[in-house]
Design a protein around this motif. Structure first.
Motif, short mmCIF file in Angstrom:
data_model
loop_
_atom_site.label_atom_id
_atom_site.label_comp_id
_atom_site.label_asym_id
_atom_site.label_seq_id
_atom_site.Cartn_x
_atom_site.Cartn_y
_atom_site.Cartn_z
N ASN A 106 7.52 9.17 5.09
CA ASN A 106 8.77 9.35 4.36
C ASN A 106 8.68 10.71 3.67
N LEU A 107 9.43 11.68 4.19
CA LEU A 107 9.42 13.04 3.65
C LEU A 107 10.71 13.26 2.88
N SER A 145 0.85 -1.18 0.00
CA SER A 145 0.00 0.00 0.00
C SER A 145 0.89 1.24 0.00
N SER A 146 0.37 2.32 -0.58
CA SER A 146 1.14 3.56 -0.60
C SER A 146 0.21 4.76 -0.74
N ILE A 147 0.64 5.87 -0.15
CA ILE A 147 -0.04 7.16 -0.26
C ILE A 147 1.04 8.20 -0.52
N SER A 148 0.79 9.09 -1.47
CA SER A 148 1.81 10.09 -1.79
C SER A 148 1.17 11.47 -1.97
N LEU A 149 1.87 12.47 -1.46
CA LEU A 149 1.51 13.87 -1.64
C LEU A 149 2.74 14.58 -2.17
N VAL A 150 2.64 15.17 -3.36
CA VAL A 150 3.79 15.76 -4.03
C VAL A 150 3.50 17.23 -4.30
N LYS A 151 4.46 18.07 -3.93
CA LYS A 151 4.36 19.51 -4.16
C LYS A 151 5.51 19.95 -5.05
N ARG A 152 5.17 20.62 -6.14
CA ARG A 152 6.15 21.19 -7.05
C ARG A 152 6.01 22.70 -7.05
N PHE A 153 7.05 23.39 -7.48
CA PHE A 153 7.06 24.84 -7.46
C PHE A 153 7.36 25.37 -8.85
N ASN A 154 6.65 26.44 -9.20
CA ASN A 154 6.92 27.09 -10.47
C ASN A 154 8.26 27.81 -10.41
N ASN A 155 9.03 27.67 -11.48
CA ASN A 155 10.33 28.35 -11.59
C ASN A 155 11.27 27.97 -10.45
N ASN A 156 11.10 26.75 -9.93
CA ASN A 156 11.96 26.27 -8.85
C ASN A 156 12.14 24.76 -9.02
N LYS A 165 19.20 15.56 -2.45
CA LYS A 165 18.02 14.88 -1.92
C LYS A 165 18.12 14.79 -0.42
N MET A 166 17.06 15.25 0.25
CA MET A 166 16.92 15.10 1.69
C MET A 166 15.78 14.12 1.95
N ASN A 167 16.02 13.15 2.82
CA ASN A 167 15.02 12.12 3.06
C ASN A 167 14.87 11.90 4.56
N LEU A 168 13.63 12.08 5.06
CA LEU A 168 13.28 11.79 6.46
C LEU A 168 12.39 10.56 6.46
N GLN A 169 12.81 9.54 7.22
CA GLN A 169 12.10 8.27 7.16
C GLN A 169 11.89 7.70 8.55
N ASN A 170 10.70 7.15 8.77
CA ASN A 170 10.37 6.46 10.02
C ASN A 170 9.78 5.10 9.65
N THR A 171 10.46 4.05 10.06
CA THR A 171 10.06 2.69 9.69
C THR A 171 9.59 1.93 10.92
N SER A 183 7.92 15.76 -1.42
CA SER A 183 6.97 14.65 -1.45
C SER A 183 6.86 14.03 -0.06
N LEU A 184 5.64 13.71 0.31
CA LEU A 184 5.34 13.05 1.58
C LEU A 184 4.68 11.72 1.26
N ASN A 185 5.30 10.62 1.70
CA ASN A 185 4.81 9.29 1.36
C ASN A 185 4.61 8.45 2.61
N ALA A 186 3.65 7.56 2.53
CA ALA A 186 3.44 6.53 3.55
C ALA A 186 3.19 5.22 2.82
N SER A 187 3.76 4.14 3.32
CA SER A 187 3.62 2.86 2.64
C SER A 187 3.62 1.72 3.66
N ALA A 188 3.14 0.58 3.20
CA ALA A 188 3.11 -0.63 4.03
C ALA A 188 3.31 -1.84 3.15
N SER A 189 4.04 -2.81 3.64
CA SER A 189 4.29 -4.06 2.92
C SER A 189 3.99 -5.23 3.83
#
Length: 856
Positions: free
Chosen positions: A402-403, A361-372, A432-438, A377-383
């Motif tokens: 997972n940010l 399972s997965s959920i994703s929220l992605v934010k992009r910026f104009n001219n940047n 790339k910066m990655n914050l993860q909690n497992t 992205s903020l993700n949550a997943s389960a296996s």
């Protein structure tokens, strides 16, 4: 006008004599008379006759009358201007039989009649031998009456979804529903058909299928609630049952709910609820919850069991047009341990999902910026591990959350326009910066406080940088570097307890970090070799392309004391053992081996051109080796075993890419000895170069067969035979003696996978499986499908499925059989029913065998 002026003058004289109050105003009694027709009536015809004495108009041949949004086209039309009646009749032959119908059109609605009378004033009419199409259905009636724009009454009518009859390819339908009375409502948002007692006829013969009434809300813009028809019967371990019954409810403009249930007299029950939503150009999705209480046998008996199954599915998709800079999507599939292989409703065995051993399972929220260039992205997943019989089955790994913040490659020194040139302009960097909690848990502890006891978290910051360039026009060089910084709040400390003779591992909470870096440089080129042969030969030329690459990689040993990333403890033998404080964490460990190595790889491609008369160019290209890659390496920093294993992989295809071959081999260059006193069958390498033992090799064959391999296609029949059938025989071709010929489409995929693995073992292990899937249509309306796999080592067949399907014009018939499967998932399923969506849930018959721990 004179009468009007006289009346006005007369009224003024009378008012002056009799009315003292001059402010009183009388109401005008003159009113305009309503016109008999509310719009212009347009007429046309090859011959038009007017009988003025009787106020009749005759339109003869190609006659047509247009009035408001209605149109009548016929061969003969009579208009009575006194009563407002319009009489219309279709074209007749020499015997007076009507051969062509009247076409009546109102808006987008069309009717066909033999004869009809329509009144322009009341807008009512009566028609005979009516025919009209309603979505997938065609309706015929001997007599029909039009009350208004939305209501039609019919007598002695039939209804059918036969596509051939609807398209007028056949004069009789293969089936129809017959009724004496019916009413059709054609509103703006809904089309509904209501009928009295209705009987089903197949090929004009009556059947015992009789309904006391019929209510068909056909597909319109407006959705309506209704009952969903399921099945009923008896099962040995479940008792009598009602299964897959339910209801449908539209909720507002964008939602609807489909709810089904099943009840069994021996205690089992299930519910299946699906909520769907859609907003055009915005988003769409569905939310599905399935719950089952699966009870087998009778309480108190040895074979009694009670299992709870569930499945939660949430699928959400956001249209890219809705918000280009912000998107939200989800794909949730969370199941109980026994859902796939022990469900009440055994659809999983029929569709093959009974073999599923993972659910993600997965959920994703992605934010992009104009001219940047940054993307957040903020993700949550389960296996889930749901392998049946596995001791680790039921384990769940969840990432909450997972940010990540990423910046793709940027070229700070590249020109604003044009191609990049030189090493300076090709300098790039990314970040790339990655914050993860497992969280690692089990199905029993999920969503409880125990779930977070062993959670792991951390943050990594990583950047890559480098440049590329061409030198001497033949060589491509690349220089690359990387830097990684890891932060975590959980580390470990190891101590050996000599008194208890065991290793103790203690968790430490608190901020700790490590940093790693490395670099590489590479140079590559491409060499071509061409061999041409004499003209007129079968082989025209052979081309060999070689792409060698040499790269140097460096990374220091981060286990030295100066870095502070590793600790030590003394074991029972007095040896000093190093360990990483970050061992077992989600951020990985800093490397404890210095890497100063050279990697060598050679990619090969070998092609041949042969003469072929079937090709337009007269030449056909054959790939002898699509790819043949060889790689190895040498580590200067290692104190022993400096050479890496030699790895070779390749792929080829023959028979117009119908047969694809993949192969690979791993060769260890050092000697392997077996001197372990506790396990003499497991060895290790020693620093004696030149033995070159085969550690493993694999081969995969995938053979795809179909008629095109033998030059057969449907065009061959159309070119060879001039005569083609009609009415369900369109796919048949006939020779001069009227023997039927038809194209038989078929597919057969054969996959062979073989692996031989030895590595450090004294005895090798082999695996050989054959996978076969195929389908064939022995006649244009039959289809047979099948799939199986065979383990040549155990000499046993695995999951096997056979399917038989038959197109019966307006009906479909199917039979699916799973004769071989694990556990109690051997099953079969039979179905026959109407193809049209309008009636497929109402007119059908289903039967199946269930996985009830009973003999198949």
């Amino acid at each position: 006008m004179f009468i009007l002026i006289f009346n006005i003058l007369l009224a003024q004289n009378k008012v002056g004599k009799s009315i003292p109050d001059s402010t009183h105003i009388t109401r005008d009694t003159i009113q305009n008379k309503k016109e008999k027709l509310e719009d212009i009536l347009n007429t046309q015809g090859d011959e038009i006759r007017n009988l003025f004495s009787k106020k009749l108009t005759y339109l003869i041949h190609n006659a047509k009358v247009d009035y408001e949004n209605m149109s009548i086209a016929a061969d003969y039309i009579v208009i009575d201007w006194n009563s407002g009646d319009i009489f219309a009749r279709g074209k007749t032959d020499s015997l007076g039989k009507i051969t062509d119908n009247i076409l009546f059109t109102q808006g987008d609605k069309k009717f066909e009649y033999k004869e009809a009378v329509f009144n322009m004033k009341t807008k009512q009419g009566t028609a005979f031998n009516i025919r009209t199409d309603e979505d997938e259905m065609v309706i015929l009636a001997e007599k029909a009456k039009r009350v208004d724009d939305e209501n039609y009454y019919m007598r002695r009518g039939i209804m059918t979804t036969d596509e051939y009859f609807k398209a007028k390819k056949d004069s009789l339908p293969d089936y129809h529903l017959s009724t004496n009375k019916m009413k059709m409502i054609t509103g703006k948002n809904q089309k509904t058909l209501v009928a009295g007692p209705t009987q089903m006829y197949i090929e004009q013969f009556p059947t015992p299928f009789i309904l006391p009434f019929l209510y068909l809300p056909s597909s319109g813009k407006k959705r309506e609630a209704g009952v969903l028809i399921g099945t009923f019967g008896e099962r040995q371990t479940k008792g009598f049952y009602l299964e897959r019954w339910g209801f449908y409810v539209p909720i507002g403009e964008y939602l609807d709910l489909e709810s089904r249930f099943g009840v069994y007299t021996k205690g089992s029950w299930m519910t299946d609820n699906k909520l769907r939503y859609v907003k055009r150009y915005k988003y769409s999705g569905n939310f599905n919850i399935i719950y089952e209480k699966n009870i087998t046998s009778t309480k108190g008996l040895d074979d009694y069991s009670e299992i709870e199954n569930y499945r939660v599915v949430w699928s959400h998709y956001q249209d890219s047009k809705a918000n280009p800079t912000l998107s939200f999507n989800s794909a949730i599939n969370f199941v109980s341990q026994n859902y796939y292989n022990n469900s009440i409703y055994n659809q999983n065995a029929l569709n093959g999902s009974v073999n599923n051993n993972q659910a993600s399972s997965s959920i994703s929220l992605v934010k992009r910026f104009n001219n940047n260039p940054l993307t957040i992205s903020l993700n949550a997943s389960a296996s889930q591990n749901i392998t049946s019989g596995n001791s680790n089955s039921g384990d769940v790994t969840m990432i909450l959350p997972n940010l990540s913040v990423t910046m793709p490659q940027v070229y700070p020194f590249s020109p604003k326009s044009g191609a990049k040139k030189g090493m300076l302009q090709n300098i790039y960097m990314d970040y790339k910066m990655n914050l993860q909690n497992t969280v690692n848990t089990t199905m029993d502890d999920i969503f409880t406080s125990k779930m977070f006891d062993n959670s792991k978290n951390g943050i990594t910051n990583q950047t890559n940088f480098g440049t590329t360039a061409n030198i001497f026009n033949y060589f491509q060089i690349g220089i690359n570097g990387n830097y990684k910084e890891a932060w975590t709040t959980k580390t470990i400390k190891k101590d050996y307890n000599l008194s208890e003779n065991k290793l103790e591992i203690n968790n430490h909470n608190g901020f700790k970090s490590y940093r790693t870096f490395g670099g590489s440089a590479s140079i590559s080129t491409t060499l071509y070799g061409m061999a041409k042969f004499k003209k007129g030969g079968v082989i025209e030329s052979i081309r060999h392309m070689i792409s060698p690459t040499i790269s140097y990689n460096y990374m220091p040993d981060f286990s030295s004391d100066s870095w502070g990333y590793y600790g030590t403890y003394i074991n029972q033998s007095g040896q000093k053992i190093k360990y990483s404080y970050f061992e077992g964490g989600i951020l990985g460990d800093p490397s404890n081996i210095e890497n100063s190595s050279v990697s060598i790889s050679i990619a090969n491609n070998l092609e041949m051109k042969v003469r072929d008369k079937n090709e337009k160019s007269g030449v056909k290209k054959i790939k002898i080796f699509e790819a043949l890659n060889i790689s190895t390496g040498y580590n200067f920093a290692a104190d022993s075993l400096k050479w890496s294993p030699l790895i070779a992989t390749g792929s080829s295809s023959v028979f117009n890419s119908k047969l694809k071959i993949n192969y690979g081999m791993k060769i260890n260059p050092y000697k392997i000895v077996f001197d372990n006193p506790t396990n003499n069958n497991f060895g290790h390498m020693v620093d004696k170069f030149g033995y070159f033992t085969i550690a493993s090799y694999t081969m995969g064959l995938n053979f795809s067969l179909d008629p095109s391999l033998f030059g057969i296609n449907e065009d061959n029949y159309s070119k060879k035979y001039n005569k083609q059938g009609q009415i369900r025989y369109e796919k048949y071709y006939f020779d001069d003696e009227n023997y039927a010929h038809f194209y038989i489409p078929w597919k057969l995929n054969i996959g062979l996978n073989y692996s031989h693995t030895k590595e450090y073992n004294r005895f090798s292990t082999t695996s050989a499986t054959v996978n076969i899937t195929g389908e064939v249509s022995p006649s244009p309306y039959w289809k047979i499908t099948g799939s199986t796999n065979y383990d040549m080592e155990s000499r046993e067949f695995g999951y096997t499925r056979l399917g038989f399907m038959r197109d019966l014009r307006s009906f479909n018939i199917s039979f699916n059989w799973v004769p071989i499967s694990s556990g109690y998932n051997k099953t079969w399923d039979f179905y026959i029913g109407i193809k049209a969506n309008l009636l497929k849930d109402a007119i059908k018959y289903e039967a199946r065998n269930f996985n009830d721990n009973t003999n198949f």
